[in-house]
Design a protein around this motif. Structure first.
Motif, PDB file in Angstrom:
ATOM      1  N   UNK A 179      18.961 -57.765  -5.197  1.00 13.78           N
ATOM      2  CA  UNK A 179      17.516 -57.516  -5.108  1.00 13.78           C
ATOM      3  C   UNK A 179      16.779 -58.213  -6.231  1.00 13.78           C
ATOM      4  N   UNK A 180      15.501 -58.433  -5.999  1.00 13.01           N
ATOM      5  CA  UNK A 180      14.545 -58.724  -7.060  1.00 13.01           C
ATOM      6  C   UNK A 180      13.664 -57.487  -7.205  1.00 13.01           C
ATOM      7  N   UNK A 181      13.512 -56.999  -8.425  1.00 16.40           N
ATOM      8  CA  UNK A 181      12.657 -55.839  -8.658  1.00 16.40           C
ATOM      9  C   UNK A 181      11.197 -56.289  -8.625  1.00 16.40           C
ATOM     10  N   UNK A 182      10.426 -55.720  -7.713  1.00 18.80           N
ATOM     11  CA  UNK A 182       9.009 -56.078  -7.587  1.00 18.80           C
ATOM     12  C   UNK A 182       8.134 -55.228  -8.503  1.00 18.80           C
ATOM     13  N   UNK A 191      11.226 -47.302  -7.420  1.00 24.58           N
ATOM     14  CA  UNK A 191      11.318 -48.757  -7.592  1.00 24.58           C
ATOM     15  C   UNK A 191      11.129 -49.456  -6.255  1.00 24.58           C
ATOM     16  N   UNK A 192      10.295 -50.497  -6.252  1.00 25.74           N
ATOM     17  CA  UNK A 192      10.132 -51.335  -5.065  1.00 25.74           C
ATOM     18  C   UNK A 192      10.981 -52.582  -5.247  1.00 25.74           C
ATOM     19  N   UNK A 193      11.840 -52.853  -4.274  1.00 27.00           N
ATOM     20  CA  UNK A 193      12.805 -53.943  -4.357  1.00 27.00           C
ATOM     21  C   UNK A 193      12.649 -54.883  -3.165  1.00 27.00           C
ATOM     22  N   UNK A 194      12.857 -56.157  -3.415  1.00 30.53           N
ATOM     23  CA  UNK A 194      12.961 -57.118  -2.315  1.00 30.53           C
ATOM     24  C   UNK A 194      14.423 -57.520  -2.251  1.00 30.53           C
ATOM     25  N   UNK A 195      15.110 -57.064  -1.209  1.00 31.18           N
ATOM     26  CA  UNK A 195      16.558 -57.218  -1.143  1.00 31.18           C
ATOM     27  C   UNK A 195      16.973 -58.331  -0.182  1.00 31.18           C
ATOM     28  N   UNK A 196      18.174 -58.827  -0.399  1.00 32.11           N
ATOM     29  CA  UNK A 196      18.688 -59.914   0.433  1.00 32.11           C
ATOM     30  C   UNK A 196      19.041 -59.435   1.833  1.00 32.11           C
ATOM     31  N   UNK A 197      19.594 -58.219   1.939  1.00 31.71           N
ATOM     32  CA  UNK A 197      20.137 -57.753   3.217  1.00 31.71           C
ATOM     33  C   UNK A 197      19.249 -56.765   3.967  1.00 31.71           C
ATOM     34  N   UNK A 198      18.272 -56.172   3.266  1.00 35.24           N
ATOM     35  CA  UNK A 198      17.483 -55.106   3.898  1.00 35.24           C
ATOM     36  C   UNK A 198      15.974 -55.301   3.754  1.00 35.24           C
ATOM     37  N   UNK A 199      15.552 -56.475   3.284  1.00 34.59           N
ATOM     38  CA  UNK A 199      14.126 -56.720   3.110  1.00 34.59           C
ATOM     39  C   UNK A 199      13.552 -55.898   1.972  1.00 34.59           C
ATOM     40  N   UNK A 200      12.292 -55.524   2.102  1.00 34.32           N
ATOM     41  CA  UNK A 200      11.637 -54.735   1.059  1.00 34.32           C
ATOM     42  C   UNK A 200      11.965 -53.263   1.248  1.00 34.32           C
ATOM     43  N   UNK A 246      10.947 -58.392 -12.117  1.00 33.20           N
ATOM     44  CA  UNK A 246      11.460 -59.746 -12.322  1.00 33.20           C
ATOM     45  C   UNK A 246      12.968 -59.798 -12.490  1.00 33.20           C
ATOM     46  N   UNK A 247      13.624 -58.658 -12.682  1.00 29.78           N
ATOM     47  CA  UNK A 247      15.080 -58.694 -12.770  1.00 29.78           C
ATOM     48  C   UNK A 247      15.704 -58.982 -11.410  1.00 29.78           C
ATOM     49  N   UNK A 248      16.736 -59.818 -11.413  1.00 27.60           N
ATOM     50  CA  UNK A 248      17.596 -59.933 -10.247  1.00 27.60           C
ATOM     51  C   UNK A 248      18.791 -59.026 -10.489  1.00 27.60           C
ATOM     52  N   UNK A 303      14.717 -64.380   0.608  1.00 30.30           N
ATOM     53  CA  UNK A 303      15.222 -63.849  -0.656  1.00 30.30           C
ATOM     54  C   UNK A 303      15.857 -64.971  -1.476  1.00 30.30           C
ATOM     55  N   UNK A 304      16.692 -65.775  -0.840  1.00 31.31           N
ATOM     56  CA  UNK A 304      17.324 -66.899  -1.547  1.00 31.31           C
ATOM     57  C   UNK A 304      16.276 -67.873  -2.061  1.00 31.31           C
ATOM     58  N   UNK A 305      15.225 -68.085  -1.263  1.00 30.29           N
ATOM     59  CA  UNK A 305      14.156 -68.990  -1.686  1.00 30.29           C
ATOM     60  C   UNK A 305      13.404 -68.411  -2.876  1.00 30.29           C
ATOM     61  N   UNK A 306      13.181 -67.093  -2.878  1.00 25.16           N
ATOM     62  CA  UNK A 306      12.500 -66.440  -3.998  1.00 25.16           C
ATOM     63  C   UNK A 306      13.309 -66.592  -5.284  1.00 25.16           C
ATOM     64  N   UNK A 307      14.604 -66.368  -5.210  1.00 27.00           N
ATOM     65  CA  UNK A 307      15.463 -66.544  -6.389  1.00 27.00           C
ATOM     66  C   UNK A 307      15.410 -67.983  -6.875  1.00 27.00           C
ATOM     67  N   UNK A 308      15.394 -68.920  -5.928  1.00 26.52           N
ATOM     68  CA  UNK A 308      15.303 -70.339  -6.283  1.00 26.52           C
ATOM     69  C   UNK A 308      13.984 -70.642  -7.001  1.00 26.52           C
ATOM     70  N   UNK A 309      12.885 -70.089  -6.519  1.00 33.00           N
ATOM     71  CA  UNK A 309      11.571 -70.301  -7.144  1.00 33.00           C
ATOM     72  C   UNK A 309      11.557 -69.751  -8.570  1.00 33.00           C
ATOM     73  N   UNK A 310      12.057 -68.528  -8.738  1.00 36.15           N
ATOM     74  CA  UNK A 310      12.062 -67.906 -10.065  1.00 36.15           C
ATOM     75  C   UNK A 310      12.984 -68.646 -11.030  1.00 36.15           C
TER      76      UNK A 310
END
Length: 231
Positions: A8-11, A23-32, A54-56, A113-120
């Motif tokens: 996840x990325x912590x939103x 906590x609101x999370x944007x996760x790879x397997x389950x969305x937000x 901002x933590x992964x 999600x992968x694209x978001x991690x790439x951007x960050x």
């Protein structure tokens, strides 16, 4: 309840009662998703820093329907270079806020999600970020949002640009050409500085386009504080 594990990325996070966090999370397997960490603010075994925005993280959750309880957390990356630079932090927090507002709960989107991690990771790795390039990064993010949601209509965007000035389309093409043809990030940033005013304007156009088509309300002016620190 079943146990699930995902990256996840912590939103964002919100304190609840005396010791809990929502906590609101944007996760790879389950969305937000929204998950509760019970007792974490008083626990000697857990560190609330792991749930900072901002933590992964890799997170283990108890799940029952759309209700999630945090069991274990492991930090994968905290993007420390973003946290040290106000310019990077501004646009990164804008990106997190936009994702929180645009995506619905449990809307799976592993590719994004992968694209978001790439951007960050990209923002984190930049040696510095100049003002023009800062807006270019935001513009690229908004374009990605439009593509992901199937609303990137270049013909409609061209019509919007023409309403102001016809040379806007030419400038937009020049910016795309710079990003494609410049040999290094330093060269790209220097060239983008000549388009700072235009980039700010085009970001607002893209943002309004996203808000109108996705029925949301993202607003970059809440995050970019140039008028306060004089850049």
């Amino acid at each position: 309840m079943k146990i699930i594990k995902t990256n996840c990325i912590v939103l964002k996070k919100k304190e609840m009662k005396e010791a809990d966090l929502l906590v609101t999370l944007f996760s790879k397997n389950y969305g937000k998703i929204m998950a509760t960490a019970y007792g974490i603010r008083k626990s000697k075994k857990r560190n609330t820093v792991s749930l900072n925005p901002l933590n992964e993280i890799e997170i283990t959750l108890f799940q029952k329907n759309n209700y999630y309880i945090i069991k274990d957390i492991e930090i994968i990356k905290n993007f420390k270079n973003i946290l040290k630079n106000i310019e990077k932090l501004e646009i990164s927090l804008y990106i997190l806020d936009s994702i929180d507002k645009i995506y619905y709960m449990t809307e799976e989107n592993g590719n994004f999600f992968d694209k978001l991690v790439e951007i960050l990771n990209f923002i984190d790795a930049l040696p510095y970020i100049k003002k023009g390039y800062k807006y270019y990064v935001v513009l690229s993010f908004l374009r990605r949002i439009m593509l992901e949601n199937g609303i990137y209509d270049i013909n409609e965007i061209s019509l919007i640009l023409k309403k102001d000035r016809k040379e806007n389309i030419q400038k937009y093409k020049e910016i795309l050409k710079i990003s494609k043809n410049s040999s290094c990030i330093t060269e790209t940033q220097e060239k983008m500085e000549n388009y700072t005013g235009f980039l700010k304007k085009i970001v607002i156009i893209f943002e309004n386009f996203v808000n109108r088509n996705l029925q949301t309300e993202i607003k970059i002016k809440k995050f970019i504080m140039e008028e306060f620190y004089g850049n």
